[in-house]
Design a protein around this motif. Structure first.
Motif, PDB file in Angstrom:
ATOM      1  N   UNK A 276       0.815  -1.277  -0.050  1.00  0.00           N
ATOM      2  CA  UNK A 276      -0.044  -0.084   0.053  1.00  0.00           C
ATOM      3  C   UNK A 276       0.917   1.200   0.087  1.00  0.00           C
ATOM      4  N   UNK A 277       2.029   0.951  -0.210  1.00  0.00           N
ATOM      5  CA  UNK A 277       3.122   2.371   0.174  1.00  0.00           C
ATOM      6  C   UNK A 277       3.212   3.209   1.332  1.00  0.00           C
ATOM      7  N   UNK A 278       2.539   2.316   2.248  1.00  0.00           N
ATOM      8  CA  UNK A 278       2.557   2.952   3.560  1.00  0.00           C
ATOM      9  C   UNK A 278       3.864   2.980   4.420  1.00  0.00           C
ATOM     10  N   UNK A 279       4.602   4.084   4.334  1.00  0.00           N
ATOM     11  CA  UNK A 279       6.143   3.967   4.710  1.00  0.00           C
ATOM     12  C   UNK A 279       6.309   4.055   6.105  1.00  0.00           C
ATOM     13  N   UNK A 280       6.829   3.265   6.917  1.00  0.00           N
ATOM     14  CA  UNK A 280       7.238   3.277   8.365  1.00  0.00           C
ATOM     15  C   UNK A 280       8.026   4.482   8.599  1.00  0.00           C
ATOM     16  N   UNK A 281       7.698   4.953   9.884  1.00  0.00           N
ATOM     17  CA  UNK A 281       8.347   5.977  10.291  1.00  0.00           C
ATOM     18  C   UNK A 281       9.518   5.740  10.994  1.00  0.00           C
ATOM     19  N   UNK A 282      10.707   6.316  10.753  1.00  0.00           N
ATOM     20  CA  UNK A 282      11.872   6.002  11.322  1.00  0.00           C
ATOM     21  C   UNK A 282      12.202   7.235  12.406  1.00  0.00           C
ATOM     22  N   UNK A 283      12.151   6.726  13.542  1.00  0.00           N
ATOM     23  CA  UNK A 283      12.223   7.924  14.583  1.00  0.00           C
ATOM     24  C   UNK A 283      13.703   8.492  14.689  1.00  0.00           C
ATOM     25  N   UNK A 284      13.781   9.955  14.692  1.00  0.00           N
ATOM     26  CA  UNK A 284      15.012  10.391  14.738  1.00  0.00           C
ATOM     27  C   UNK A 284      14.897  11.582  16.005  1.00  0.00           C
ATOM     28  N   UNK A 285      13.973  11.236  17.055  1.00  0.00           N
ATOM     29  CA  UNK A 285      13.923  12.100  17.959  1.00  0.00           C
ATOM     30  C   UNK A 285      12.667  12.659  18.695  1.00  0.00           C
ATOM     31  N   UNK A 286      11.764  12.469  17.756  1.00  0.00           N
ATOM     32  CA  UNK A 286      10.428  12.937  17.769  1.00  0.00           C
ATOM     33  C   UNK A 286       9.855  12.250  18.966  1.00  0.00           C
ATOM     34  N   UNK A 287       9.921  10.965  19.174  1.00  0.00           N
ATOM     35  CA  UNK A 287       9.275  10.310  20.237  1.00  0.00           C
ATOM     36  C   UNK A 287       9.645  10.784  21.592  1.00  0.00           C
ATOM     37  N   UNK A 288      10.832  11.082  21.681  1.00  0.00           N
ATOM     38  CA  UNK A 288      11.457  11.604  22.977  1.00  0.00           C
ATOM     39  C   UNK A 288      10.730  13.014  23.295  1.00  0.00           C
ATOM     40  N   UNK A 289      10.333  13.615  22.271  1.00  0.00           N
ATOM     41  CA  UNK A 289       9.776  15.046  22.509  1.00  0.00           C
ATOM     42  C   UNK A 289       8.149  14.800  22.996  1.00  0.00           C
ATOM     43  N   UNK A 290       7.646  13.777  22.277  1.00  0.00           N
ATOM     44  CA  UNK A 290       6.308  13.309  22.704  1.00  0.00           C
ATOM     45  C   UNK A 290       6.174  13.168  24.143  1.00  0.00           C
ATOM     46  N   UNK A 291       7.315  12.189  24.634  1.00  0.00           N
ATOM     47  CA  UNK A 291       7.228  11.631  25.939  1.00  0.00           C
ATOM     48  C   UNK A 291       7.349  12.970  27.019  1.00  0.00           C
ATOM     49  N   UNK A 292       8.173  13.822  26.443  1.00  0.00           N
ATOM     50  CA  UNK A 292       8.494  15.047  27.257  1.00  0.00           C
ATOM     51  C   UNK A 292       7.349  15.777  27.496  1.00  0.00           C
ATOM     52  N   UNK A 293       6.302  16.058  26.443  1.00  0.00           N
ATOM     53  CA  UNK A 293       5.236  16.675  26.305  1.00  0.00           C
ATOM     54  C   UNK A 293       5.428  17.989  25.428  1.00  0.00           C
ATOM     55  N   UNK A 294       6.595  17.877  24.854  1.00  0.00           N
ATOM     56  CA  UNK A 294       6.834  19.044  23.925  1.00  0.00           C
ATOM     57  C   UNK A 294       5.942  19.056  22.477  1.00  0.00           C
ATOM     58  N   UNK A 295       5.669  17.630  22.275  1.00  0.00           N
ATOM     59  CA  UNK A 295       4.753  17.309  20.930  1.00  0.00           C
ATOM     60  C   UNK A 295       3.586  16.739  21.858  1.00  0.00           C
ATOM     61  N   UNK A 296       2.344  17.189  21.428  1.00  0.00           N
ATOM     62  CA  UNK A 296       0.989  16.747  21.897  1.00  0.00           C
ATOM     63  C   UNK A 296       0.608  16.022  20.821  1.00  0.00           C
ATOM     64  N   UNK A 297      -0.090  14.602  21.168  1.00  0.00           N
ATOM     65  CA  UNK A 297      -0.558  13.799  20.053  1.00  0.00           C
ATOM     66  C   UNK A 297      -1.849  13.935  20.467  1.00  0.00           C
ATOM     67  N   UNK A 298      -2.666  14.068  19.071  1.00  0.00           N
ATOM     68  CA  UNK A 298      -4.130  14.254  19.372  1.00  0.00           C
ATOM     69  C   UNK A 298      -4.816  13.390  18.203  1.00  0.00           C
ATOM     70  N   UNK A 299      -6.206  13.029  18.593  1.00  0.00           N
ATOM     71  CA  UNK A 299      -6.837  12.104  17.514  1.00  0.00           C
ATOM     72  C   UNK A 299      -7.160  12.979  16.388  1.00  0.00           C
ATOM     73  N   UNK A 300      -7.982  12.326  15.075  1.00  0.00           N
ATOM     74  CA  UNK A 300      -8.283  12.815  13.881  1.00  0.00           C
ATOM     75  C   UNK A 300      -9.393  14.158  14.300  1.00  0.00           C
ATOM     76  N   UNK A 301      -9.320  14.955  13.287  1.00  0.00           N
ATOM     77  CA  UNK A 301     -10.087  16.085  13.446  1.00  0.00           C
ATOM     78  C   UNK A 301     -11.288  16.218  12.899  1.00  0.00           C
ATOM     79  N   UNK A 302     -12.527  16.515  13.774  1.00  0.00           N
ATOM     80  CA  UNK A 302     -13.985  16.429  13.077  1.00  0.00           C
ATOM     81  C   UNK A 302     -14.139  17.677  12.356  1.00  0.00           C
ATOM     82  N   UNK A 303     -13.588  19.002  12.886  1.00  0.00           N
ATOM     83  CA  UNK A 303     -14.077  20.046  12.105  1.00  0.00           C
ATOM     84  C   UNK A 303     -13.114  21.093  12.821  1.00  0.00           C
ATOM     85  N   UNK A 304     -13.216  22.221  11.785  1.00  0.00           N
ATOM     86  CA  UNK A 304     -12.289  23.351  12.134  1.00  0.00           C
ATOM     87  C   UNK A 304     -13.116  24.546  12.699  1.00  0.00           C
TER      88      UNK A 304
END
Length: 397
Positions: A276-304
């Motif tokens: 399906x051409x879905x390339x896996x993500x190769x982590x280069x540091x984003x996960x650490x910033x997610x764990x620290x709270x610098x990047x917030x992970x949120x679910x899909x968007x319903x509307x703006x």
């Protein structure tokens, strides 16, 4: 409405190659090495316009350099294991120069059709500067516009009400312009993750929209590139088992990502990449910033709404800007006419490794879903096949 007649007609003594990215350059170089001339057409004003014009500054090749070399020319010895964007562009320009490949720029192909009566391909291109239309005629057509020709921008309810700047990642250069701002990054692929990381480095406040499941792998394991590990294992084990090993190792190195709001798909990373051409993500540091709270992970968007978005779980998130890291797609169906070689999505109907050759002198390079190594594989096969037909044709003259 029928197109007006082209103002000039050009006979091409060899293949017509559409696209001057790595795919077009490599097939033209391989052809030239076999004594076969070609004409490369590209709508932009430079080689590899996706890399030069539509990528962010901090981008590096995601795979080790030896997996990304084009046929006949290794990377310079002084290049790092993961070359920068600028280094890769320099490499491509040097590659074209060494091979004597000179694309015709600002030639936007609007249609290509096989003339069965004449046994020739007729390719119409409009000059992006003068507007002049040219019809190129030749025996072979090589489609090398790639999998990332056009950006994908999804539609959302209320998008016009948002009020802040909305862009696609192809316009993003660095996080400097977003310093201190709340940025909603829609998409969690390699680009989405890396843009979020770059935004953090520039003291912005990113929230990453993770709507679908995604495989995240460490870029390296035990000091060895994960991709190298996968390639080695595939020499001895079936793909399904290699996928199981990669997922196990990813969990070992990265932990349980579901706690961070990132779900793994049911299919394995290599299986999904190939099918399906879905390339896996190769982590280069984003996960650490997610764990620290610098990047917030949120679910899909319903509307703006003005100044933010409502999420799939009913929560509301404030945002000053939105960046769509939602990928790209092929544009072949928009201009290749009268051929069923490509699907409606712009990929060859016949899967890898046999999707490089169609009928009536039609070829494709760079649609393997296997990155630059797939480009090289296609280019060598296509050049050999055309060169064989070329020799047969010239020997009878």
């Amino acid at each position: 409405m029928a197109a007006t007649a082209a103002s000039r007609v050009v006979w091409v003594n060899g293949p017509i190659v559409v696209g001057a990215g790595p795919a077009g350059l490599s097939v033209a170089a391989c052809l030239r090495a076999k004594g076969v001339p070609s004409v490369i057409l590209d709508r932009a004003d430079c080689v590899a316009s996706l890399w030069q014009r539509r990528t962010y500054d901090r981008l590096r090749l995601h795979l080790p350099r030896h997996f990304c070399e084009l046929p006949g020319m290794p990377f310079p010895d002084h290049y790092p294991e993961y070359p920068t964007k600028r280094q890769f562009v320099d490499y491509l320009e040097a590659y074209a120069a060494q091979a004597g490949v000179e694309p015709r720029f600002n030639q936007a192909v609007t249609s290509a059709r096989y003339d069965a009566a004449a046994g020739l391909w007729r390719v119409r291109a409009d000059d992006a500067v003068s507007g002049e239309a040219t019809e190129y005629i030749g025996r072979w057509l090589v489609v090398a516009t790639g999998e990332n020709a056009e950006c994908i921008v999804p539609e959302f309810e209320g998008a016009k009400e948002f009020g802040g700047p909305v862009s696609h990642v192809q316009e993003y250069k660095s996080g400097e312009a977003y310093r201190g701002k709340r940025v909603l990054v829609v998409g969690c692929g390699n680009s989405g993750m890396e843009v979020c990381l770059d935004l953090c480095d520039h003291n912005a406040l990113p929230a990453m929209v993770v709507r679908d499941s995604v495989h995240v792998l460490p870029r390296e394991m035990f000091g060895v590139a994960t991709f190298s590990v996968a390639v080695f294992l595939l020499r001895f084990l079936p793909l399904r088992l290699v996928d199981m090993i990669l997922v196990f190792l990813a969990r070992l190195f990265l932990g349980n990502l579901e706690k961070l709001g990132i779900r793994r798909p049911a299919g394995g990373p290599l299986e999904l990449k190939n099918s399906r051409g879905r390339t896996p993500v190769l982590d280069i540091g984003a996960l650490a910033r997610i764990r620290s709270g610098d990047i917030e992970v949120v679910p899909g968007i319903r509307r703006f709404f003005r100044g933010g978005a409502e999420l799939a779980d009913g929560r509301r998130v404030a945002a000053d800007a939105v960046i769509f890291a939602t990928g790209y797609h092929s544009n072949v169906p928009q201009w290749l006419k009268g051929s069923d070689f490509f699907t409606e999505d712009g990929y060859p109907r016949v899967p890898f490794p046999h999707g490089w050759k169609g009928e009536s002198g039609l070829y494709s390079v760079g649609f393997t879903r296997r990155g630059l190594s797939g480009v090289s594989s296609d280019a060598v096969k296509v050049a050999h096949d055309i060169a064989t037909a070329w020799e047969q044709q010239t020997s009878t003259l």
